[in-house]
Design a protein around this motif. Sequence first.
Motif, PDB file in Angstrom:
ATOM      1  N   UNK A  20       1.504  -0.769 -13.896  1.00 43.19           N
ATOM      2  CA  UNK A  20       1.456  -0.442 -15.326  1.00 43.19           C
ATOM      3  C   UNK A  20       0.277  -1.152 -15.998  1.00 43.19           C
ATOM      4  N   UNK A  21      -0.022  -2.373 -15.572  1.00 41.52           N
ATOM      5  CA  UNK A  21      -1.174  -3.109 -16.136  1.00 41.52           C
ATOM      6  C   UNK A  21      -2.470  -2.352 -15.828  1.00 41.52           C
ATOM      7  N   UNK A  22      -2.626  -1.870 -14.605  1.00 40.87           N
ATOM      8  CA  UNK A  22      -3.897  -1.240 -14.205  1.00 40.87           C
ATOM      9  C   UNK A  22      -4.042   0.184 -14.740  1.00 40.87           C
ATOM     10  N   UNK A  23      -2.931   0.922 -14.806  1.00 39.05           N
ATOM     11  CA  UNK A  23      -3.041   2.353 -15.147  1.00 39.05           C
ATOM     12  C   UNK A  23      -2.561   2.668 -16.560  1.00 39.05           C
ATOM     13  N   UNK A  24      -1.819   1.766 -17.190  1.00 41.28           N
ATOM     14  CA  UNK A  24      -1.233   2.066 -18.495  1.00 41.28           C
ATOM     15  C   UNK A  24      -0.059   3.020 -18.396  1.00 41.28           C
ATOM     16  N   UNK A  25       0.421   3.291 -17.195  1.00 40.42           N
ATOM     17  CA  UNK A  25       1.528   4.235 -16.993  1.00 40.42           C
ATOM     18  C   UNK A  25       2.721   3.521 -16.359  1.00 40.42           C
ATOM     19  N   UNK A  26       3.930   4.031 -16.624  1.00 40.81           N
ATOM     20  CA  UNK A  26       5.146   3.468 -16.035  1.00 40.81           C
ATOM     21  C   UNK A  26       5.476   4.227 -14.753  1.00 40.81           C
ATOM     22  N   UNK A  27       5.375   3.612 -13.598  1.00 42.95           N
ATOM     23  CA  UNK A  27       5.658   4.340 -12.358  1.00 42.95           C
ATOM     24  C   UNK A  27       7.158   4.552 -12.146  1.00 42.95           C
ATOM     25  N   UNK A  28       7.483   5.489 -11.266  1.00 42.21           N
ATOM     26  CA  UNK A  28       8.880   5.749 -10.908  1.00 42.21           C
ATOM     27  C   UNK A  28       9.381   4.670  -9.953  1.00 42.21           C
ATOM     28  N   UNK A  29      10.432   3.962 -10.370  1.00 40.44           N
ATOM     29  CA  UNK A  29      11.015   2.938  -9.490  1.00 40.44           C
ATOM     30  C   UNK A  29      11.624   3.589  -8.257  1.00 40.44           C
ATOM     31  N   UNK A  30      12.206   4.771  -8.423  1.00 43.83           N
ATOM     32  CA  UNK A  30      12.827   5.455  -7.278  1.00 43.83           C
ATOM     33  C   UNK A  30      11.793   5.781  -6.210  1.00 43.83           C
ATOM     34  N   UNK A  31      10.645   6.280  -6.648  1.00 43.20           N
ATOM     35  CA  UNK A  31       9.576   6.620  -5.697  1.00 43.20           C
ATOM     36  C   UNK A  31       9.086   5.346  -4.996  1.00 43.20           C
ATOM     37  N   UNK A  32       8.947   4.269  -5.762  1.00 41.45           N
ATOM     38  CA  UNK A  32       8.465   3.014  -5.164  1.00 41.45           C
ATOM     39  C   UNK A  32       9.488   2.446  -4.181  1.00 41.45           C
ATOM     40  N   UNK A  33      10.768   2.514  -4.556  1.00 37.81           N
ATOM     41  CA  UNK A  33      11.822   2.010  -3.648  1.00 37.81           C
ATOM     42  C   UNK A  33      11.813   2.790  -2.330  1.00 37.81           C
ATOM     43  N   UNK A  34      11.745   4.101  -2.432  1.00 38.41           N
ATOM     44  CA  UNK A  34      11.806   4.930  -1.226  1.00 38.41           C
ATOM     45  C   UNK A  34      10.631   4.596  -0.309  1.00 38.41           C
ATOM     46  N   UNK A  35       9.445   4.425  -0.895  1.00 37.59           N
ATOM     47  CA  UNK A  35       8.261   4.131  -0.080  1.00 37.59           C
ATOM     48  C   UNK A  35       8.329   2.712   0.489  1.00 37.59           C
ATOM     49  N   UNK A  36       8.823   1.755  -0.301  1.00 37.96           N
ATOM     50  CA  UNK A  36       8.896   0.368   0.165  1.00 37.96           C
ATOM     51  C   UNK A  36       9.887   0.245   1.312  1.00 37.96           C
ATOM     52  N   UNK A  37      10.980   1.006   1.225  1.00 41.19           N
ATOM     53  CA  UNK A  37      12.011   0.916   2.280  1.00 41.19           C
ATOM     54  C   UNK A  37      11.610   1.735   3.496  1.00 41.19           C
ATOM     55  N   UNK A  38      10.688   2.688   3.267  1.00 39.62           N
ATOM     56  CA  UNK A  38      10.037   3.509   4.290  1.00 39.62           C
ATOM     57  C   UNK A  38      10.862   3.786   5.475  1.00 39.62           C
ATOM     58  N   UNK A  96       0.814  -1.221   0.000  1.00 46.23           N
ATOM     59  CA  UNK A  96       0.000   0.000   0.000  1.00 46.23           C
ATOM     60  C   UNK A  96       0.849   1.273   0.000  1.00 46.23           C
ATOM     61  N   UNK A  97       1.869   1.334   0.841  1.00 43.38           N
ATOM     62  CA  UNK A  97       2.721   2.538   0.879  1.00 43.38           C
ATOM     63  C   UNK A  97       3.412   2.748  -0.473  1.00 43.38           C
ATOM     64  N   UNK A  98       3.912   1.662  -1.027  1.00 45.34           N
ATOM     65  CA  UNK A  98       4.665   1.734  -2.287  1.00 45.34           C
ATOM     66  C   UNK A  98       3.759   2.128  -3.457  1.00 45.34           C
ATOM     67  N   UNK A  99       2.590   1.508  -3.558  1.00 45.88           N
ATOM     68  CA  UNK A  99       1.702   1.771  -4.698  1.00 45.88           C
ATOM     69  C   UNK A  99       1.036   3.139  -4.570  1.00 45.88           C
ATOM     70  N   UNK A 100       0.644   3.534  -3.349  1.00 48.10           N
ATOM     71  CA  UNK A 100       0.028   4.858  -3.206  1.00 48.10           C
ATOM     72  C   UNK A 100       1.035   5.968  -3.498  1.00 48.10           C
ATOM     73  N   UNK A 101       2.298   5.760  -3.122  1.00 45.44           N
ATOM     74  CA  UNK A 101       3.336   6.759  -3.431  1.00 45.44           C
ATOM     75  C   UNK A 101       3.524   6.871  -4.943  1.00 45.44           C
ATOM     76  N   UNK A 102       3.523   5.723  -5.628  1.00 46.76           N
ATOM     77  CA  UNK A 102       3.691   5.739  -7.088  1.00 46.76           C
ATOM     78  C   UNK A 102       2.504   6.409  -7.765  1.00 46.76           C
ATOM     79  N   UNK A 103       1.282   6.136  -7.284  1.00 42.63           N
ATOM     80  CA  UNK A 103       0.081   6.752  -7.869  1.00 42.63           C
ATOM     81  C   UNK A 103       0.112   8.265  -7.682  1.00 42.63           C
TER      82      UNK A 103
END
Length: 270
Positions: free
Chosen positions: A252-270, A24-31
């Motif tokens: 990417x499957x749900x939104x058709x967009x490529x999320x930022x890996x950096x943003x997802x990493x930062x949120x996942x490592x929280x 949730x933290x990782x995906x909401x940050x990417x969205x």
Amino acid sequence: MLMESRPPKRLAVLGHPVGHSRSPAMQNAALEDLGLGDAFSYEAVDLEPEVFAEFVSGMEADGFVGANVTVPHKRAALVLADLAGPAATAIGAANTLTFESGRIRAENTDAPGLIDALSADPAGSRALLLGAGGAGRAALWALTEAGAGVSIWNRTGSRATELAAEIGGSAIADPQARDFDLIVNSSAAGLGGGDPFSDLPLEPDGFRAGQVVVDLVYGSNPSPLLEAAATAGATTVDGLEILVRQGARSLAIWTGREPSLEVMRAAARG
Ligand code: NAP
């Protein structure tokens, strides 16, 4: 005139337990980063196996457009699907569901996510896979499809033999870690802070430079296994990076967009 605001399209991770999930933290940050923070929302839903099928069948009516699926529901998720991608079909498990006009589509992004996380193309490499459970199945299919020659070690040796017969590669009883270009730990050894070296056919000083070592287990960072591999000069990939890569493909499957890996990493490592 008041603008009518639409409720966000719902996304979720379905698991049991799921309270610890970083998704949730990782995906909401990417969205949020994609400017889709008002259009989508992502939550964790804890489901006992007995209620999984009933809950999933009602998700579209409840405003969900997709879901990640984690332990212990990945096989059940594939069974419920009307359509399935080739990875999910071959692995026999799905970690990504999409709800479209009354139909459920199942995909497996764990497999391509593992390949995305590797620093080099595994084609032609000698790979050692430790573990033959659900994560091992996905890793074996991914590595075999990518052209690696895979040797599979498992604590219960017969499961490695069965998995090799079903998907590919060959079982190995006494591997020498130095012989391999790529080592992937998909076993639960080391989970909960245990010493992985007491349970795996690896020695702390058994790694070498030039190897890529992946540990799907995450918790302590770095894990004892990756710490030893890095000390020997090997390239390391941790379980959170694998989580990020599978999650990026699902989003990417749900939104058709490529999320930022950096943003997802930062949120996942929280
Ligand atoms: P699973 O289906 O229950 O399989 C567990 C595997 O671990 C089996 O091969 C089992 O061997 C082995 N194992 C368990 N305890 C062991 C020990 N003490 N020593 C040696 N081997 C042991 O579980 P799974 O879904 O494959 O998950 C395995 C691990 O991968 C978990 O730690 C999970 O958190 C992690 N994982 C990470 C990600 C990620 O995105 N990073 C994704 C999926 C899973 P036996 O056959 O002998 O029981």
